[in-house]
Write an enzyme that holds these catalytic residues in place. Structure first.
Site, PDB file in Angstrom:
ATOM      1  N   TYR A  67     -28.337 129.670  53.648  1.00  8.93           N
ATOM      2  CA  TYR A  67     -27.341 129.159  53.776  1.00  8.93           C
ATOM      3  C   TYR A  67     -25.931 129.258  54.868  1.00  8.93           C
ATOM      4  O   TYR A  67     -25.102 129.312  54.077  1.00  8.93           O
ATOM      5  CB  TYR A  67     -26.356 129.855  51.904  1.00  8.93           C
ATOM      6  N   HIS A 104     -37.883 133.904  47.110  1.00  7.11           N
ATOM      7  CA  HIS A 104     -38.426 132.864  46.509  1.00  7.11           C
ATOM      8  C   HIS A 104     -39.755 132.496  45.879  1.00  7.11           C
ATOM      9  O   HIS A 104     -40.465 131.936  44.671  1.00  7.11           O
ATOM     10  CB  HIS A 104     -38.110 132.092  47.771  1.00  7.11           C
ATOM     11  N   SER A 157     -37.349 133.339  41.763  1.00  5.07           N
ATOM     12  CA  SER A 157     -36.126 132.137  42.247  1.00  5.07           C
ATOM     13  C   SER A 157     -37.501 130.983  42.330  1.00  5.07           C
ATOM     14  O   SER A 157     -38.286 130.530  42.828  1.00  5.07           O
ATOM     15  CB  SER A 157     -35.649 131.712  43.417  1.00  5.07           C
ATOM     16  N   GLU A 158     -37.436 130.621  40.989  1.00  4.58           N
ATOM     17  CA  GLU A 158     -38.563 129.249  41.151  1.00  4.58           C
ATOM     18  C   GLU A 158     -39.826 130.045  41.546  1.00  4.58           C
ATOM     19  O   GLU A 158     -40.440 129.085  41.850  1.00  4.58           O
ATOM     20  CB  GLU A 158     -38.410 127.875  41.999  1.00  4.58           C
ATOM     21  N   GLN A 167     -33.603 132.813  38.887  1.00  2.00           N
ATOM     22  CA  GLN A 167     -33.106 131.623  39.643  1.00  2.00           C
ATOM     23  C   GLN A 167     -33.551 129.916  39.134  1.00  2.00           C
ATOM     24  O   GLN A 167     -34.666 130.141  39.889  1.00  2.00           O
ATOM     25  CB  GLN A 167     -32.736 132.017  40.565  1.00  2.00           C
ATOM     26  N   LYS A 199     -13.835 123.076  46.017  1.00  2.04           N
ATOM     27  CA  LYS A 199     -12.736 122.843  45.297  1.00  2.04           C
ATOM     28  C   LYS A 199     -11.858 123.754  44.508  1.00  2.04           C
ATOM     29  O   LYS A 199     -12.168 123.178  43.053  1.00  2.04           O
ATOM     30  CB  LYS A 199     -12.578 121.061  45.233  1.00  2.04           C
ATOM     31  N   GLU A 242     -11.770 123.537  36.606  1.00  5.88           N
ATOM     32  CA  GLU A 242     -11.914 122.681  36.051  1.00  5.88           C
ATOM     33  C   GLU A 242     -13.357 122.886  35.069  1.00  5.88           C
ATOM     34  O   GLU A 242     -13.871 122.939  34.012  1.00  5.88           O
ATOM     35  CB  GLU A 242     -13.078 121.169  35.777  1.00  5.88           C
ATOM     36  N   ASN A 243     -14.344 124.478  35.694  1.00  7.06           N
ATOM     37  CA  ASN A 243     -15.658 124.150  34.882  1.00  7.06           C
ATOM     38  C   ASN A 243     -15.627 124.979  33.932  1.00  7.06           C
ATOM     39  O   ASN A 243     -16.399 125.661  33.573  1.00  7.06           O
ATOM     40  CB  ASN A 243     -16.111 124.451  36.479  1.00  7.06           C
TER      41      ASN A 243
END
Length: 335
Positions: free
Chosen positions: A65, A137, A162-163, A180, A291, A297-298
């Site tokens: 990332y 992964h 992960s997956e 994940q 944001k 909101e979440n």
């Protein structure tokens, strides 16, 4: 943003720590949906969110990332006393640390030697002596054994996948705390009888961490045209869901979800997240917003009870170059 109310917590896996079902993913903050903001702007966003994570939820990143590990490292260096209480996760497996070109050839490397180098590099970027949970992964038994070694050294506290289609095999070598997987009202691969990942996880007592619970923004009700994701480096343009052949059809489904959410007095994002969390106490969602008002909101989804209808999305969630690694398994070890 006002601090969130006291949130419920639940075990991350049968023997895992108590964390909130809603966490924060730093993929967006590192510029994966367009050029990142300045360090000062991103740190200003992260500071209250990290304070929240200290009390309630998962804070997750990955070596792929962008500069997210470097960014967190700067914050930890400036606030060394704040590390305690943060449940921090990161992961490895992609030697090429660039997600911008989704159409390009991908490769995985999970051999023990690369694992060691990747872990040490992540710890150096973060400026930390340990990581709470380390994801891989794709894996084989030798890699799990290497992870156990570093866990015994105190560099990792918990193990995650992960997956991967190797969950049961890995769990026989060492308990896996969570797996994940992309999971939302459009992406139901985890429920597929072909893979049986949800069934296997529940059989083993492994938690499910749903990444992209809003479908990379598609289910947020905020992306309505190609102009909404034209920034340089924005990976939306490489996703089949957003292609010219599929985007219009998928938007029609999102519009129906918005109508259902509006009737309940909530947003499309809250409705979608509430659906994820309603699937069971073993479900966790990590959100990638940058944001502050979206964070608030979440968190509101925790108070909503829904049973949404599921639309049929068109187009794969990733290009073929990436999908070939999803649910990949490793060959049996040589005798």
């Amino acid at each position: 943003m006002a601090p969130p109310k006291q949130l419920i917590t639940t075990h991350l896996g049968k023997n895992g720590p108590q964390v909130s079902p809603v966490g924060l993913r730093l993929m967006g903050a590192s510029g994966m949906y367009g050029n990142p903001a300045s360090d000062n702007e991103r740190l200003a966003f992260l500071v209250p969110r990290i304070k929240w994570a200290r009390r309630f939820g998962i804070l997750t990143t990955a070596d792929i990332y962008g500069d997210s590990e470097h960014l967190l490292g700067k914050w930890f260096a400036a606030n060394p006393s704040k590390r305690k209480g943060i449940f921090l996760t990161t992961k490895f497996g992609h030697p090429k640390r660039d997600l911008a070109n989704l159409q390009g050839t991908r490769a995985m490397n999970t051999n023990p030697e690369y694992f060691h180098d990747a872990l040490e590099a992540s710890l150096k970027r973060l400026g930390l002596p340990y990581i709470d949970l380390y994801y891989i992964h794709r894996l084989d038994r030798k890699t799990i054994e290497a992870m156990i070694q570093h866990k015994n050294e105190g560099k990792i506290k918990y193990l995650g996948l992960s997956e991967s289609d190797s969950l049961r095999r890995a769990h026989t070598v060492h308990p896996i705390s969570c797996v994940q997987m992309e999971y939302n009202t459009f992406c139901l691969d985890i429920e597929s009888p072909k893979y049986k990942l949800l069934e296997t996880a529940r059989d083993l007592g492994v938690a499910i961490v749903a990444y992209s619970p809003l479908g990379n923004g598609l289910l947020s009700g905020t992306l309505w045209s190609k102009e909404d994701f034209t920034k340089p480096g924005d990976l939306h343009g490489g996703m089949p869901w957003f292609s010219d052949d599929h985007f219009k059809t998928n938007l029609a489904i999102v519009d129906k979800i918005r109508e259902i959410a509006k009737a309940k007095g909530v947003t499309a994002a809250q409705f979608t997240l509430a659906w994820i969390l309603a699937q069971g106490e073993d479900l966790f969602a990590i959100l990638g917003t940058t944001k502050a008002h979206r964070v608030a909101e979440n968190l509101g989804s925790l108070d909503i009870i829904v049973n949404p209808e599921q639309g049929k999305v068109v187009g794969g969630r990733f290009p073929a170059a990436i999908m070939e690694y999803c649910f990949a398994d490793t060959p049996p070890l040589e005798a």
